[in-house]
Motif scaffolding. Structure first.
Motif, PDB file in Angstrom:
ATOM      1  N   ASP A 192     -40.308 -30.517  61.167  1.00  0.00           N
ATOM      2  CA  ASP A 192     -40.036 -30.915  59.728  1.00  0.00           C
ATOM      3  C   ASP A 192     -39.455 -29.624  59.088  1.00  0.00           C
ATOM      4  OD1 ASP A 192     -42.234 -28.928  58.315  1.00  0.00           O
ATOM      5  OD2 ASP A 192     -43.139 -29.530  60.230  1.00  0.00           O
ATOM      6  N   LEU A 193     -38.964 -29.568  58.137  1.00  0.00           N
ATOM      7  CA  LEU A 193     -38.000 -28.669  57.422  1.00  0.00           C
ATOM      8  C   LEU A 193     -38.740 -27.373  57.107  1.00  0.00           C
ATOM      9  CD1 LEU A 193     -35.302 -27.761  56.314  1.00  0.00           C
ATOM     10  CD2 LEU A 193     -35.644 -28.787  54.110  1.00  0.00           C
ATOM     11  N   GLN A 194     -40.031 -27.484  56.624  1.00  0.00           N
ATOM     12  CA  GLN A 194     -40.613 -26.467  56.031  1.00  0.00           C
ATOM     13  C   GLN A 194     -41.116 -25.289  57.373  1.00  0.00           C
ATOM     14  OE1 GLN A 194     -41.130 -25.349  52.862  1.00  0.00           O
ATOM     15  NE2 GLN A 194     -39.687 -27.240  52.576  1.00  0.00           N
ATOM     16  N   SER A 195     -41.657 -26.066  58.231  1.00  0.00           N
ATOM     17  CA  SER A 195     -41.901 -25.133  59.316  1.00  0.00           C
ATOM     18  C   SER A 195     -40.783 -24.274  59.975  1.00  0.00           C
ATOM     19  CB  SER A 195     -42.813 -26.032  60.330  1.00  0.00           C
ATOM     20  OG  SER A 195     -41.947 -26.712  61.045  1.00  0.00           O
ATOM     21  N   LEU A 196     -39.702 -25.205  59.926  1.00  0.00           N
ATOM     22  CA  LEU A 196     -38.526 -24.594  60.572  1.00  0.00           C
ATOM     23  C   LEU A 196     -37.866 -23.432  59.958  1.00  0.00           C
ATOM     24  CD1 LEU A 196     -36.689 -27.544  62.571  1.00  0.00           C
ATOM     25  CD2 LEU A 196     -38.567 -25.895  63.502  1.00  0.00           C
ATOM     26  N   TYR A 197     -37.862 -23.627  58.524  1.00  0.00           N
ATOM     27  CA  TYR A 197     -37.631 -22.817  57.439  1.00  0.00           C
ATOM     28  C   TYR A 197     -38.355 -21.436  57.688  1.00  0.00           C
ATOM     29  CZ  TYR A 197     -37.143 -20.454  52.960  1.00  0.00           C
ATOM     30  OH  TYR A 197     -36.868 -19.554  52.016  1.00  0.00           O
ATOM     31  N   VAL A 198     -39.724 -21.504  57.738  1.00  0.00           N
ATOM     32  CA  VAL A 198     -40.403 -20.148  58.148  1.00  0.00           C
ATOM     33  C   VAL A 198     -40.130 -19.547  59.416  1.00  0.00           C
ATOM     34  CG1 VAL A 198     -42.850 -19.613  58.801  1.00  0.00           C
ATOM     35  CG2 VAL A 198     -42.484 -21.241  56.861  1.00  0.00           C
ATOM     36  N   ALA A 199     -40.031 -20.487  60.304  1.00  0.00           N
ATOM     37  CA  ALA A 199     -39.620 -19.851  61.820  1.00  0.00           C
ATOM     38  C   ALA A 199     -38.346 -19.192  61.771  1.00  0.00           C
ATOM     39  CB  ALA A 199     -39.273 -21.196  62.955  1.00  0.00           C
ATOM     40  N   ASN A 200     -37.468 -19.618  60.767  1.00  0.00           N
ATOM     41  CA  ASN A 200     -36.020 -19.221  60.621  1.00  0.00           C
ATOM     42  C   ASN A 200     -36.262 -17.838  59.877  1.00  0.00           C
ATOM     43  OD1 ASN A 200     -33.046 -19.452  60.941  1.00  0.00           O
ATOM     44  ND2 ASN A 200     -33.133 -19.601  58.831  1.00  0.00           N
ATOM     45  N   ASN A 201     -36.880 -17.788  58.960  1.00  0.00           N
ATOM     46  CA  ASN A 201     -37.543 -16.575  58.350  1.00  0.00           C
ATOM     47  C   ASN A 201     -37.912 -15.499  59.139  1.00  0.00           C
ATOM     48  OD1 ASN A 201     -36.543 -17.147  55.776  1.00  0.00           O
ATOM     49  ND2 ASN A 201     -38.533 -17.459  54.665  1.00  0.00           N
ATOM     50  N   VAL A 202     -38.772 -15.886  60.048  1.00  0.00           N
ATOM     51  CA  VAL A 202     -39.278 -14.718  60.971  1.00  0.00           C
ATOM     52  C   VAL A 202     -38.044 -14.458  62.070  1.00  0.00           C
ATOM     53  CG1 VAL A 202     -40.796 -14.580  62.994  1.00  0.00           C
ATOM     54  CG2 VAL A 202     -41.652 -15.955  61.116  1.00  0.00           C
ATOM     55  N   CYS A 203     -37.321 -15.186  62.313  1.00  0.00           N
ATOM     56  CA  CYS A 203     -36.111 -14.910  63.269  1.00  0.00           C
ATOM     57  C   CYS A 203     -35.153 -13.738  62.281  1.00  0.00           C
ATOM     58  CB  CYS A 203     -35.320 -16.060  63.627  1.00  0.00           C
ATOM     59  SG  CYS A 203     -36.124 -17.154  65.135  1.00  0.00           S
ATOM     60  N   LEU A 297     -29.622 -24.642  58.412  1.00  0.00           N
ATOM     61  CA  LEU A 297     -30.981 -25.428  58.808  1.00  0.00           C
ATOM     62  C   LEU A 297     -31.119 -26.775  58.182  1.00  0.00           C
ATOM     63  CD1 LEU A 297     -33.745 -24.448  59.784  1.00  0.00           C
ATOM     64  CD2 LEU A 297     -34.327 -23.759  57.485  1.00  0.00           C
ATOM     65  N   LEU A 298     -30.544 -26.902  57.017  1.00  0.00           N
ATOM     66  CA  LEU A 298     -30.444 -28.511  56.589  1.00  0.00           C
ATOM     67  C   LEU A 298     -29.599 -29.290  57.546  1.00  0.00           C
ATOM     68  CD1 LEU A 298     -29.897 -27.971  52.568  1.00  0.00           C
ATOM     69  CD2 LEU A 298     -32.063 -28.746  53.963  1.00  0.00           C
ATOM     70  N   GLY A 299     -28.512 -28.847  58.154  1.00  0.00           N
ATOM     71  CA  GLY A 299     -27.813 -29.578  58.926  1.00  0.00           C
ATOM     72  C   GLY A 299     -28.498 -30.173  60.151  1.00  0.00           C
ATOM     73  N   LEU A 300     -29.835 -29.544  60.565  1.00  0.00           N
ATOM     74  CA  LEU A 300     -30.503 -30.176  61.608  1.00  0.00           C
ATOM     75  C   LEU A 300     -31.183 -31.535  61.579  1.00  0.00           C
ATOM     76  CD1 LEU A 300     -32.301 -26.955  62.682  1.00  0.00           C
ATOM     77  CD2 LEU A 300     -30.273 -27.598  63.744  1.00  0.00           C
ATOM     78  N   PHE A 301     -31.355 -31.624  60.055  1.00  0.00           N
ATOM     79  CA  PHE A 301     -31.834 -33.075  59.643  1.00  0.00           C
ATOM     80  C   PHE A 301     -30.868 -33.944  58.831  1.00  0.00           C
ATOM     81  CE2 PHE A 301     -34.820 -29.596  59.725  1.00  0.00           C
ATOM     82  CZ  PHE A 301     -36.051 -30.280  60.065  1.00  0.00           C
ATOM     83  N   SER A 302     -31.084 -35.256  58.925  1.00  0.00           N
ATOM     84  CA  SER A 302     -30.465 -36.252  58.512  1.00  0.00           C
ATOM     85  C   SER A 302     -30.247 -35.941  56.762  1.00  0.00           C
ATOM     86  CB  SER A 302     -31.043 -37.735  58.591  1.00  0.00           C
ATOM     87  OG  SER A 302     -30.412 -38.488  57.891  1.00  0.00           O
ATOM     88  N   SER A 303     -29.224 -36.112  56.321  1.00  0.00           N
ATOM     89  CA  SER A 303     -28.913 -35.682  54.785  1.00  0.00           C
ATOM     90  C   SER A 303     -29.757 -36.703  54.148  1.00  0.00           C
ATOM     91  CB  SER A 303     -27.420 -35.700  54.415  1.00  0.00           C
ATOM     92  OG  SER A 303     -26.855 -37.083  54.713  1.00  0.00           O
ATOM     93  N   GLY A 307     -31.507 -34.238  51.284  1.00  0.00           N
ATOM     94  CA  GLY A 307     -30.620 -33.950  50.311  1.00  0.00           C
ATOM     95  C   GLY A 307     -29.464 -33.164  50.466  1.00  0.00           C
ATOM     96  N   GLY A 308     -28.979 -33.074  51.747  1.00  0.00           N
ATOM     97  CA  GLY A 308     -28.046 -32.374  52.345  1.00  0.00           C
ATOM     98  C   GLY A 308     -26.625 -32.508  51.551  1.00  0.00           C
ATOM     99  N   ASP A 309     -26.515 -33.807  50.913  1.00  0.00           N
ATOM    100  CA  ASP A 309     -25.254 -34.187  50.596  1.00  0.00           C
ATOM    101  C   ASP A 309     -25.163 -34.042  49.171  1.00  0.00           C
ATOM    102  OD1 ASP A 309     -24.351 -34.984  53.020  1.00  0.00           O
ATOM    103  OD2 ASP A 309     -24.978 -37.060  52.808  1.00  0.00           O
ATOM    104  N   ILE A 310     -26.332 -33.695  48.623  1.00  0.00           N
ATOM    105  CA  ILE A 310     -26.196 -33.406  47.041  1.00  0.00           C
ATOM    106  C   ILE A 310     -25.141 -32.235  46.674  1.00  0.00           C
ATOM    107  CG2 ILE A 310     -27.564 -32.744  45.029  1.00  0.00           C
ATOM    108  CD1 ILE A 310     -28.366 -35.463  46.136  1.00  0.00           C
ATOM    109  N   VAL A 311     -24.619 -32.495  45.620  1.00  0.00           N
ATOM    110  CA  VAL A 311     -23.724 -31.406  45.139  1.00  0.00           C
ATOM    111  C   VAL A 311     -24.366 -31.005  43.843  1.00  0.00           C
ATOM    112  CG1 VAL A 311     -21.246 -31.256  44.046  1.00  0.00           C
ATOM    113  CG2 VAL A 311     -21.582 -32.788  45.869  1.00  0.00           C
ATOM    114  N   LEU A 312     -24.224 -29.649  43.777  1.00  0.00           N
ATOM    115  CA  LEU A 312     -24.914 -29.029  42.419  1.00  0.00           C
ATOM    116  C   LEU A 312     -24.354 -29.201  41.316  1.00  0.00           C
ATOM    117  CD1 LEU A 312     -26.560 -25.969  44.404  1.00  0.00           C
ATOM    118  CD2 LEU A 312     -27.591 -27.970  43.848  1.00  0.00           C
ATOM    119  N   GLU A 313     -24.682 -29.594  40.263  1.00  0.00           N
ATOM    120  CA  GLU A 313     -23.948 -29.802  38.968  1.00  0.00           C
ATOM    121  C   GLU A 313     -24.371 -28.644  37.997  1.00  0.00           C
ATOM    122  OE1 GLU A 313     -23.333 -32.901  35.120  1.00  0.00           O
ATOM    123  OE2 GLU A 313     -24.635 -33.439  37.041  1.00  0.00           O
TER     124      GLU A 313
END
Length: 338
Positions: A192-203, A297-303, A307-313
């Motif tokens: 899941d994204l949140q646990s991998l986000y934390v793991a990435n922060n530790v790295c 990190l988002l690229g590991l998951f389906s968009s 929401g990986g394909d979202i363009v910020l307005e």
């Protein structure tokens, strides 16, 4: 910490509240980074809250003890629940709380007040402040200060396992990495994204302190509650760390864990899994990770899931105020050259 702040037995007129406030305001003594007496592996385990660090560590420590290793498990989470599985759900007196009570009584903390044994594992909890009454990270620093007074660097263990909350980024929780108090870090995550986000922060923290001259590395990742989708394994491969063990999302494990049953033993069907984890940890090396960017990190998951394909307005002033932005004339005075 200065000796004049130490509490003495109660006497008439002593203002204990003021003494405690003064102690809380004082800076803790520097944490010693001297060598331990034997070749001890000190390993800090990080992960998102609720990801299964305590489950993993309790079963791992039991398996290590069964294999003849001398293991100390230290809970470094303010929830103080690292040892709950080990002790069948019974709360373990914390070092910080016990120390406060002993000081008020004018007594010294002894090993037997804070360290307890079961299944051949030695275990203790650092603890933390009550909700809203202090900084958890600072509590960790004071907790290790107390451990050193009890002789932490003189103890004779094969493994010291430190259970840290990974989704808190303040300095106290990064203490083992920042001050080289451990040799290796293990991250626990899931698909899941949140646990991998934390793991990435530790790295990222490990890499930051390596650039600052530190020596701590990441031994690898334990994938918990694996449902076979593969994101956690892809993360480990992307940052350059090995997968030490994969614990499946299994109802039998979930039920036994909820009932405070240890599964990391030779008599359990899950024993070989934790035996392999123990062997992999023993032979692991402190790798220097390559943390991912947010987009990586988002690229590991389906968009469609992230929401990986979202363009910020960008927002406009008209959006914020409800009216079109009026032209503002400048007040700058321009002088003509003579």
């Amino acid at each position: 910490m200065s000796d004049d702040l130490r509490l003495t037995p109660r006497s008439a007129g002593t203002d204990y509240a003021e003494i405690l406030r003064a102690e809380a305001a004082s800076e803790p003594d520097p944490v010693s980074t001297g060598p331990v007496k034997k070749d001890t592996q000190i390993i800090a385990i990080y992960g998102k809250g609720g990801i299964g660090k305590s489950f993993t560590l309790a079963n791992l420590s039991c398996m290590m003890a069964e294999q003849g290793k001398k293991v100390l498990l230290i809970g470094c989470d303010p929830k103080s629940d690292t040892t709950s599985l080990l002790f069948g759900g019974k709360a373990c007196p914390t070092i910080i709380e016990t120390s406060s009570k002993k000081k008020l009584a004018g007594e010294e903390v002894a090993i037997g007040d804070v360290c307890f044994k079961r299944y051949g594992v030695f275990a203790m909890e650092l603890g933390g402040p009550e909700v809203g009454r202090g900084c958890g990270g600072r509590g960790i620093i004071h907790g290790f200060e107390l451990l050193e007074k009890l002789g932490f660097h003189e103890w004779d263990f094969d493994y010291v396992l430190l259970d840290f909350l990974g989704d808190v980024v303040c300095g106290g929780f990064g203490l083992p990495i920042a001050r080289d108090m451990c040799q290796k870090v293990i991250v626990v995550g899931s698909n899941d994204l949140q646990s991998l986000y934390v793991a990435n922060n530790v790295c990222s923290a490990v890499e930051y302190f390596r650039k600052m001259g530190g020596n701590v590395g990441v031994a690898g990742m334990v994938i918990n509650r694996d449902d076979g989708t593969g994101e956690a394994a892809a993360f480990a491969n992307a940052v350059g760390i090995p997968v030490l063990a994969t614990i499946p999302a299994n109802d039998d494990i979930r039920r036994k864990s909820a009932n405070y049953q240890i599964v990391g033993t030779g008599t359990s069907e899950w024993g070989p899994l934790f035996s392999e984890l123990a062997a992999n940890i023993h032979g692991s090396v402190p790798n220097r990770p390559n943390p991912l960017t947010s987009d990586g990190l988002l690229g590991l998951f389906s968009s469609k899931d992230t929401g990986g394909d979202i363009v910020l307005e960008p927002a406009t002033v008209a959006d914020m105020c409800g009216v079109a932005e009026a032209e503002k004339r400048t007040l700058e005075v321009v002088y003509e050259e003579i």
